[in-house]
Design an enzyme around this catalytic site. Structure first.
Site, short mmCIF file in Angstrom:
data_model
loop_
_atom_site.label_atom_id
_atom_site.label_comp_id
_atom_site.label_asym_id
_atom_site.label_seq_id
_atom_site.Cartn_x
_atom_site.Cartn_y
_atom_site.Cartn_z
N SER A 64 0.81 -1.22 0.00
CA SER A 64 0.00 0.00 0.00
C SER A 64 0.85 1.27 0.00
O SER A 64 1.58 1.53 -0.94
CB SER A 64 -0.96 -0.04 1.19
OG SER A 64 -1.91 0.99 1.12
N ASP A 280 -6.29 2.25 -2.85
CA ASP A 280 -7.50 2.03 -2.05
C ASP A 280 -7.84 3.23 -1.16
O ASP A 280 -8.84 3.21 -0.45
CB ASP A 280 -7.43 0.73 -1.23
CG ASP A 280 -6.35 0.74 -0.17
OD1 ASP A 280 -5.60 1.73 -0.06
OD2 ASP A 280 -6.25 -0.27 0.57
N PRO A 497 -3.32 2.90 22.32
CA PRO A 497 -2.01 2.28 22.05
C PRO A 497 -1.86 1.95 20.57
O PRO A 497 -2.84 1.60 19.90
CB PRO A 497 -2.05 1.00 22.90
CG PRO A 497 -3.51 0.68 23.05
CD PRO A 497 -4.24 1.98 23.02
N ARG A 505 -0.74 6.83 20.95
CA ARG A 505 -1.15 7.93 20.06
C ARG A 505 -2.13 8.85 20.80
O ARG A 505 -3.07 8.38 21.44
CB ARG A 505 -1.81 7.38 18.79
CG ARG A 505 -0.90 6.45 18.01
CD ARG A 505 -1.53 6.01 16.69
NE ARG A 505 -0.75 4.95 16.07
CZ ARG A 505 0.36 5.13 15.36
NH1 ARG A 505 0.83 6.36 15.19
NH2 ARG A 505 1.00 4.11 14.82
#
Length: 542
Positions: A64, A280, A497, A505
């Site tokens: 990706s 995507d 977490p 975060r």
């Protein structure tokens, strides 16, 4: 199952000693040099999953938005959705098994999942444009064939195109033809039917600039554009002829850096969008007359789409259960606009596209987008049948609205978030509503926000509830966050977490950037103090 043959072949795809990888939302991803054994073993697993479900299973070789030197692999389940969680665990066990244990792990999966080994297996495989992808996809094929599975190699596809192919094959053709041409024709016909409704009296032909992240999206958009070129001109940038994949370009770069990609020329008011490396995800953006950059992320895409669907349903006069699914990262302004102005119910799930997809399936029409631009809309079979029947039966304004909605349904890739499909949906809606990109952006004003990371000794110290918006442990953390939030206007904050590394975060938003920055800093200090922070203490960024 000839385990002897499997073990012999497995030795040719030897696992680096001690390498442990976990199958996550994105499958496996790491440096391409370490993936040969994983590709082979995912070929094996795909055969077992195919036998168990008696369906075609997909294997996509991609990483990706990761750098070009990385690669990865993920399996696609029968309806084009992500691999079932119990099989994610099997994938992790099989990939992590030392060479001498592969036979035992395979046998355990067969027993636990009651796999009928006499059942035939069929696997479809595709890859992105990374230099390592072709060789790695051959390792997948090696795994499929050693277990006696049949396969079809689609070669180069976007990730959502493979999801589409799997869905088509397992729906007996009801969803569409499982070919690239079938995909192009289905989407293009729907798009042309929609844009033909728009009066072109003297208007300049619509165009959009597309940053393809130097990835597969450029190749596939170029293959497809002649099908819909009368309704839209696409100008491709970062098309893979010069730059490196995802380097200073692509949806992830634009979203995280809040600036345009390299290699694209922007004029005031022009619509531009970026795909990520496997096409995507999509984000839109433009520059205003003063040269300021404006990002339109997944929240505003979901708002445009769901508002348009709501308007069509009201015109048709159908009462349908329409819902929008977001994560905690969705901007508070988008949630307020949908709930209070458009009267569309909004639901929040844990981060990770599989959670959003599953929640969206609960509605007659479920729209989901992550802020990063990954998303689509799902329509129940009953709603599809009803709308397409009304489109044929009704003649008046209701009939026109039903025909518009029927085309919109066909334009979405319901198997997965799809940058090409989503771009065509957005372009069709903007054309039908006569909206400029600035008018779309002005639907609501995003609340300023800030995201930070805090290093901790063990991320498991933090556990959450309420779709990751409330911290359960460590004790006292959530209460302290609540007290901080009360000091600011239109504020909220949460901590969660990381799924892969020992960091926490932090997200904060408020009515001004200064307040959002200050709140994020204060919350990150709390995390450092109460959740075992390591290294340098968080520093103020304001």
């Amino acid at each position: 199952m000839d385990l002897e043959a499997v073990c012999k072949r497995s030795a040719l795809h030897a696992k680096p000693q001690g390498l442990i990888l976990q199958y996550g939302t994105a499958g496996f991803r790491t440096n391409a040099q370490h993936l040969d054994h994983i590709m082979f073993r995912m070929g094996l697993l795909a055969v077992l999953r195919s036998k168990q479900t008696r369906s075609t299973i997909g294997v996509m070789v991609t990483a990706s938005h990761n750098p070009e030197e990385d690669n990865g692999v993920k399996l696609v389940d029968p309806l084009g959705e992500m691999l079932a969680p119990s099989w994610e665990e099997h994938a992790t066990c099989l990939a992590s098994a030392e060479e001498q244990d592969v036979r035992q792990v395979l046998a355990a999966i067969v027993e636990k999942e009651a796999v009928d080994l006499t059942q035939t297996a069929f696997v479809v495989i595709a890859r992105d444009t990374r230099p390592s992808s072709e060789k790695l996809s051959q390792s997948v094929i090696d795994g499929v064939t050693v277990l006696g599975g049949q396969f079809h190699d689609y070669g180069l596809l976007t990730t959502p195109q493979l999801h589409y192919m799997v869905y088509c094959r397992n729906s007996g053709g009801r969803y569409g033809q499982a070919t690239v041409e079938g995909y192009c024709q289905k989407l293009s016909k729907a798009f042309v039917d929609l844009t033909n409704q728009v009066s072109c009296s003297g208007d300049v032909k619509r165009s959009v600039k597309v940053d393809c992240a130097n990835g597969i999206g450029a190749l596939k958009l170029r293959e497809m554009e002649h099908y819909f070129s009368r309704g839209l001109s696409v100008l491709l940038f970062n098309d893979g002829t010069q730059g490196r994949l995802n380097h200073l370009c692509g949806a992830d770069f634009v979203k995280s850096q809040q600036k345009p990609p390299q290699g694209i020329e922007m004029k005031s008011g022009e619509r531009c969008c970026s795909f990520d490396g496997d096409a995507d995800r999509i984000v839109y953006y433009y520059c205003d007359a003063d040269g300021h950059f404006h990002l339109i992320d997944g929240d505003k895409i979901a708002t445009l789409i769901s508002s348009f669907l709501k308007e069509l349903l009201l015109e048709i006069g159908e009462s349908v259960n329409l819902g929008v699914v977001q994560t905690a990262y969705a901007n508070g302004s988008s949630t307020r606009y949908l709930e209070e102005v458009m009267k569309v119910p909004v639901y929040c799930t844990k981060t990770g596209v599989k959670h959003l997809h599953h929640k969206a399936q609960e509605f007659d029409i479920g729209v989901y987008f992550e802020a990063n631009g990954h998303g689509t809309a799902l329509f129940s079979e009953a709603v599809e049948v009803k709308i397409k029947r009304l489109a044929q039966e009704l003649d008046d304004g209701k009939g026109k609205a039903a025909r518009t909605l029927a085309s919109i349904i066909d334009l979405f890739n319901q198997a997965a978030g799809d940058a090409i499909s989503d771009m065509l949906v957005i372009e069709a809606i903007l054309a039908l509503k006569g909206l400029t990109v600035q008018q779309w952006d002005a639907i609501y004003v995003d609340l300023p926000n800030r995201q930070l990371k805090v290093k901790v000794a063990d991320r498991r110290v933090i556990s959450t509830t309420d779709a990751e918006r409330q911290a359960v442990t460590p004790p006292g953390l959530q209460e302290a966050i609540n007290d901080l939030v009360k000091k600011y206007t239109l504020a909220r904050a949460f901590v969660r977490p990381s799924g892969t590394e020992d960091i926490v975060r932090v997200y904060a938003e408020a009515n001004s950037q200064e307040s959002a920055d200050r709140l994020a800093y204060e919350v990150s200090l709390l995390v450092f103090q109460l959740a075992g922070g390591i290294g340098e203490r968080p520093q103020p960024t304001f």
